[in-house]
Design a protein around this motif. Structure first.
Motif, PDB file in Angstrom:
ATOM      1  N   ARG A   1       0.822  -1.207   0.000  1.00 61.38           N
ATOM      2  CA  ARG A   1       0.000   0.000   0.000  1.00 61.38           C
ATOM      3  C   ARG A   1       0.857   1.258   0.000  1.00 61.38           C
ATOM      4  O   ARG A   1       1.776   1.398   0.807  1.00 61.38           O
ATOM      5  N   LEU A   2       0.478   2.195  -0.873  1.00 63.56           N
ATOM      6  CA  LEU A   2       1.192   3.467  -0.932  1.00 63.56           C
ATOM      7  C   LEU A   2       1.005   4.317   0.316  1.00 63.56           C
ATOM      8  O   LEU A   2       1.890   5.070   0.708  1.00 63.56           O
ATOM      9  N   ASP A   3      -0.170   4.215   0.936  1.00 61.78           N
ATOM     10  CA  ASP A   3      -0.513   5.128   2.030  1.00 61.78           C
ATOM     11  C   ASP A   3      -0.488   4.455   3.394  1.00 61.78           C
ATOM     12  O   ASP A   3      -1.144   4.906   4.323  1.00 61.78           O
ATOM     13  N   ARG A   4       0.275   3.392   3.548  1.00 68.93           N
ATOM     14  CA  ARG A   4       0.305   2.662   4.814  1.00 68.93           C
ATOM     15  C   ARG A   4       1.080   3.455   5.861  1.00 68.93           C
ATOM     16  O   ARG A   4       2.316   3.500   5.841  1.00 68.93           O
ATOM     17  N   GLN A   5       0.384   4.070   6.802  1.00 70.88           N
ATOM     18  CA  GLN A   5       1.025   4.900   7.805  1.00 70.88           C
ATOM     19  C   GLN A   5       1.925   4.085   8.738  1.00 70.88           C
ATOM     20  O   GLN A   5       3.004   4.540   9.140  1.00 70.88           O
ATOM     21  N   GLU A   6       1.486   2.875   9.074  1.00 74.82           N
ATOM     22  CA  GLU A   6       2.275   2.074  10.012  1.00 74.82           C
ATOM     23  C   GLU A   6       3.519   1.467   9.366  1.00 74.82           C
ATOM     24  O   GLU A   6       4.320   0.789  10.026  1.00 74.82           O
ATOM     25  N   ALA A   7       3.711   1.710   8.070  1.00 75.31           N
ATOM     26  CA  ALA A   7       4.902   1.180   7.395  1.00 75.31           C
ATOM     27  C   ALA A   7       6.180   1.669   8.064  1.00 75.31           C
ATOM     28  O   ALA A   7       7.209   0.993   8.030  1.00 75.31           O
ATOM     29  N   ARG A   8       6.116   2.835   8.686  1.00 79.46           N
ATOM     30  CA  ARG A   8       7.303   3.390   9.344  1.00 79.46           C
ATOM     31  C   ARG A   8       7.787   2.530  10.511  1.00 79.46           C
ATOM     32  O   ARG A   8       8.908   2.722  10.990  1.00 79.46           O
ATOM     33  N   ARG A   9       6.971   1.597  10.942  1.00 77.79           N
ATOM     34  CA  ARG A   9       7.354   0.747  12.076  1.00 77.79           C
ATOM     35  C   ARG A   9       8.159  -0.482  11.642  1.00 77.79           C
ATOM     36  O   ARG A   9       8.506  -1.323  12.470  1.00 77.79           O
TER      37      ARG A   9
END
Length: 393
Positions: free
Chosen positions: A323-331
């Motif tokens: 997903r392009l907009d996955r906010q939790e990707a930063r984890r």
């Protein structure tokens, strides 16, 4: 079951969800057998991985019983990545200022010029071409080489040695020679800076500590090896995987071209979904520790499977979707966690972000030269990716 049988990224990067899901469904840690017959604990859940990676009771030092990832592979003792506290903290402080996010922002114009030159160079050739060799490898080679003040010959030697060392099929004796060659090249570079300091990381961070005794020469040589190896192959592989993702998912390419603000989060998602390190992060227990309800005995080896942790559904919603907009990707844990988190993470981000942005905007006709199902993925490497990425334009 052997470690090689359970390591996930040995086929298409877009077709591994079932393997990683099977790993995470285990409620307790399991054991796998390494290439040398040693059994180690396999850590696959996100919270278990974080606990192990930040707990000082787990060592990264080879002489304390750290699992060996392959025969003939030098685990570079005495470096940032292979030193425990308190010496690790002392060494890291010598380099911290060079790798702060603010410092890397100052280097972005250089990274942008490097990437622009790679685009121009590739477009000047006659298609088709292998994008990984013709473009991606050149970005960290030039960036890290410039950062260290390495001459062109040394940069070419870095690439040659690292190509050998990241191939799992390389015979142990060949890998040992490449390890020695890389070490020799880095040692010569450090020795040159001692007599002729310049405006580079080695001169700023190592020359003073070497002269006043705060750093041993062997630490300087091997830390340079780590900076070279850590800064090259994972970054170039992720650039290639990011471009491949854009080529097979046109919506990614369009969004990156039209909305530059999505690029930082898109790169975090690429790092999460396409975890660069296929083999995991080795550790050894210094005392008895309970992890995930399992008692780990002193002397036991562990392998932290970051690829599996990065797909843990307890942390990432529908983790097998890109997903392009996955906010939790930063984890994600692709840069590690705890005191040994990759010191060069902000530099890697700058290179990857700049590269995929430049390709999306500056190479609008770029496309695969072969069907995607004909791509050869890096089944025999420690780094996830493709053997080559044939492209045309």
């Amino acid at each position: 079951m052997t470690a090689q049988q359970v390591l996930p990224l040995h086929r298409s990067l877009f077709d591994q969800a079932d393997v990683l899901r099977d790993m995470r469904e285990q409620d307790r840690l399991s054991k796998v057998t390494m290439w040398d017959g040693r059994q180690v604990w396999y850590v696959t859940r996100y919270e278990d991985a974080r606990r192990v990676l930040r707990d000082p009771r787990f060592s990264v030092v080879r002489d304390r019983g750290l699992p060996e990832l392959s025969p003939g592979r030098d685990t570079t003792p005495g470096t940032l990545g292979r030193t425990d506290e308190p010496r690790h903290r002392e060494l890291r402080r010598m380099f911290t200022d060079e790798f702060l996010a603010a410092r890397i922002d100052m280097l972005r114009p250089h990274v942008e010029r490097t990437v622009a030159a790679q685009v121009t160079r590739l477009l000047a050739t006659t298609p088709p071409a292998d994008f990984h060799t013709a473009f991606s490898m050149g970005v960290p080679e030039e960036t890290v080489g410039s950062l260290l003040g390495a001459p062109p010959a040394a940069r070419r030697e870095f690439r040659r040695c690292l190509t050998i060392l990241t191939d799992r099929t390389t015979p142990a004796e060949v890998k040992s020679v490449a390890d020695r060659d890389l070490y020799t090249c880095c040692r010569q570079l450090v020795e040159q800076k001692l007599t002729e300091p310049g405006d580079d990381l080695i001169s700023r961070c190592m020359v003073g500590p070497l002269r006043d005794g705060r750093m041993h020469p062997e630490e300087a040589f091997r830390t340079t090896v780590q900076l070279v190896s850590g800064g090259h192959d994972t970054t170039s592989a992720t650039i290639t995987v990011g471009v491949l993702t854009m080529l097979v998912k046109p919506e990614w390419r369009q969004a990156i071209r039209e909305r530059p603000d999505v690029v930082p989060l898109a790169v975090e998602e690429l790092l999460r979904y396409h975890t660069p390190m296929t083999d995991g992060l080795p550790r050894v227990a210094l005392e008895d520790v309970v992890i995930g309800g399992t008692r780990i005995r002193a002397g036991d080896g562990l392998l932290v499977c970051v690829a599996s942790a990065n797909r843990d559904e307890r942390v990432f919603d529908q983790p097998d979707e890109l997903r392009l907009d996955r906010q939790e990707a930063r984890r994600h844990l692709s840069f590690g966690h705890g005191v040994h988190r990759c010191i060069g993470q902000w530099l890697a981000r700058a290179e990857i972000q700049t590269a995929i942005s430049a390709v999306a905007t500056g190479m609008p006709t770029l496309r695969l030269a072969v069907p995607v199902d004909q791509l050869a993925f890096r089944e025999d490497s420690f780094i996830a990716g493709v053997q080559e990425l044939p492209v045309t334009w």
